[in-house]
Design an enzyme around this catalytic site. Structure first.
Site, short mmCIF file in Angstrom:
data_model
loop_
_atom_site.label_atom_id
_atom_site.label_comp_id
_atom_site.label_asym_id
_atom_site.label_seq_id
_atom_site.Cartn_x
_atom_site.Cartn_y
_atom_site.Cartn_z
N HIS A 25 72.28 41.11 56.25
CA HIS A 25 72.15 41.54 54.85
C HIS A 25 72.07 40.32 53.92
CE1 HIS A 25 73.02 44.18 51.33
NE2 HIS A 25 73.58 43.07 50.86
N GLU A 26 73.03 39.43 54.09
CA GLU A 26 73.05 38.24 53.23
C GLU A 26 71.89 37.30 53.54
OE1 GLU A 26 74.89 38.16 50.71
OE2 GLU A 26 76.09 39.90 51.29
N HIS A 29 68.97 38.26 51.40
CA HIS A 29 69.06 37.65 50.06
C HIS A 29 68.68 36.16 50.12
CE1 HIS A 29 70.86 41.14 48.25
NE2 HIS A 29 71.98 41.07 48.96
#
Length: 377
Positions: A25-26, A29
């Site tokens: 998920h990170e 980003h």
């Protein structure tokens, strides 16, 4: 007799689920930010004090926090939770300011924020696509083969050969569509649209309830109409078709998640069914003990839920950022910093309250409160 996995096995399974999903998920980003020239100062798995880390040649600190219940990427210029320009940001040299998150156009900031949840959905699509290639896809038609005597289907007058076309106004094409709809709706009244002998008909029925217990002692209330399939159709799925099947299956799971959330909000399903980290840990241990296929499917489910939750329009979450970006796009100017600050404070309080609530739910499901009541009594 239940076969509950041990605590160490459960902790390991939980780490194998949450750790990689938070990282990916990170990473979504991070990679989106990097593509637009934003410098990442920190990439953390876990919150709180650093317990280990390393700094790469780009100046990004990759680290682990002591509380492994999430993670974050801190981009250059992120000097407040709302990622708004501040006096400190304005004082940066122009070259450094150009590498900050706030300096980027609105559409780039939106992509960077959305990239995390999108990555979670992509993980699920990849896993479900692989399953489709390995096991094929169930395309059993929504035709009644058998009707269980005394069942809701029998009471409604359904007969073998009837083709169900919709349940509760929602179209169904396969037997699995019917199963997914009814399982989530025990004791609910539903309109059944069908075709019998070429003629469309509609009847009403109340979905029955079946109580199931798995090998770990968990109990589930499952809705059922009492219909058996006329035939079983399992078709192979090729490499080119698999991503589409994975995408459709992911969309079906999202829809079931929305349905379940809607039932809780409207009171048709108990809030006690909301689970938190402890429940996820328990299920992780159970699924891992059942083998890699069950565990991989759980990872897909958790990844979908992680992406879905992060897209909710709650300040602090990615969806909250995207909501303010949408307002900014309509107003053609950013939301006032003080409004953002209070909104994010409120969002943080709401998230912490929800975490506390689901943790208390988990403890109740594990029998902690009953044990304490027994000790006090």
């Amino acid at each position: 007799m239940s076969q509950t996995p041990g605590i160490l096995f459960t902790v390991l399974a939980f780490a194998l689920v949450i750790g990689p999903l938070v990282f990916l998920h990170e990473l979504g980003h991070y990679l989106a930010g990097r593509a637009f020239g934003v410098k990442a100062e920190e990439f953390s798995i876990g919150f709180g004090r650093e317990i280990a880390g390393v700094t790469d040649r780009r100046g990004t600190r990759w680290k682990f926090g002591w509380l492994p219940l999430g993670g974050y990427v801190r981009f250059a210029g992120d000097m407040n939770p709302a990622s708004q320009p501040s006096p400190e940001w304005l004082q940066l040299p122009a070259a450094e300011r150009a590498k900050t998150f706030q300096s980027k156009p609105l559409w780039q900031r939106a992509i960077i924020v959305a990239a995390g949840p999108v990555t979670n959905f992509l993980v699920a699509i990849v896993i479900l696509s692989a399953f489709a290639m390995l096991f094929g896809q169930n395309r059993t038609p929504s035709v009644v083969g058998t009707v269980l005597p005394g069942s809701p289907a029998a009471a409604a007058g359904l007969q073998p050969g009837d083709r169900i076309v919709a349940l509760g106004g929602r179209s169904v094409a396969t037997y699995m569509d019917m199963v997914q709809f009814t399982q989530l709706r025990p004791n609910e009244q539903v309109r059944i649209d069908m075709v019998r002998d070429g003629q469309p008909r509609s009847v009403d029925a109340v979905i029955g309830t079946r109580l199931e217990r798995d090998r770990f002692g968990n109990e589930f209330r499952i809705g059922q109409l009492g219909i058996g399939a006329a035939e079983s159709v399992q078709v192979p799925v090729g490499v080119l078709e698999a991503p589409l099947v994975g995408l459709r299956n992911t969309a079906d799971i999202v829809r079931m998640t929305v349905d379940g959330l809607g039932q809780i909000i409207t009171g048709r399903r108990s809030v006690a069914e909301l689970g938190g980290p402890l429940k996820i840990a328990q299920v992780s241990g159970e699924r891992l003990s059942l083998g890699p296929i069950e565990f991989a499917f759980l990872i897909a489910l958790v990844s979908i839920n992680l992406g879905f939750i992060n897209l909710l329009p709650v300040p602090v979450l990615d969806g909250g950022h995207l909501l303010f970006y949408a307002v900014e796009a309509v107003r053609r100017r950013p939301v006032e910093p003080q409004v953002m600050e209070w909104a994010f404070r409120g969002g943080l309080i709401a998230i912490l309250a929800l975490m506390l609530f689901v943790t208390l739910n988990d403890l109740g499901a594990f029998g902690v409160w009953r044990s304490l009541a027994g000790l006090i009594g």
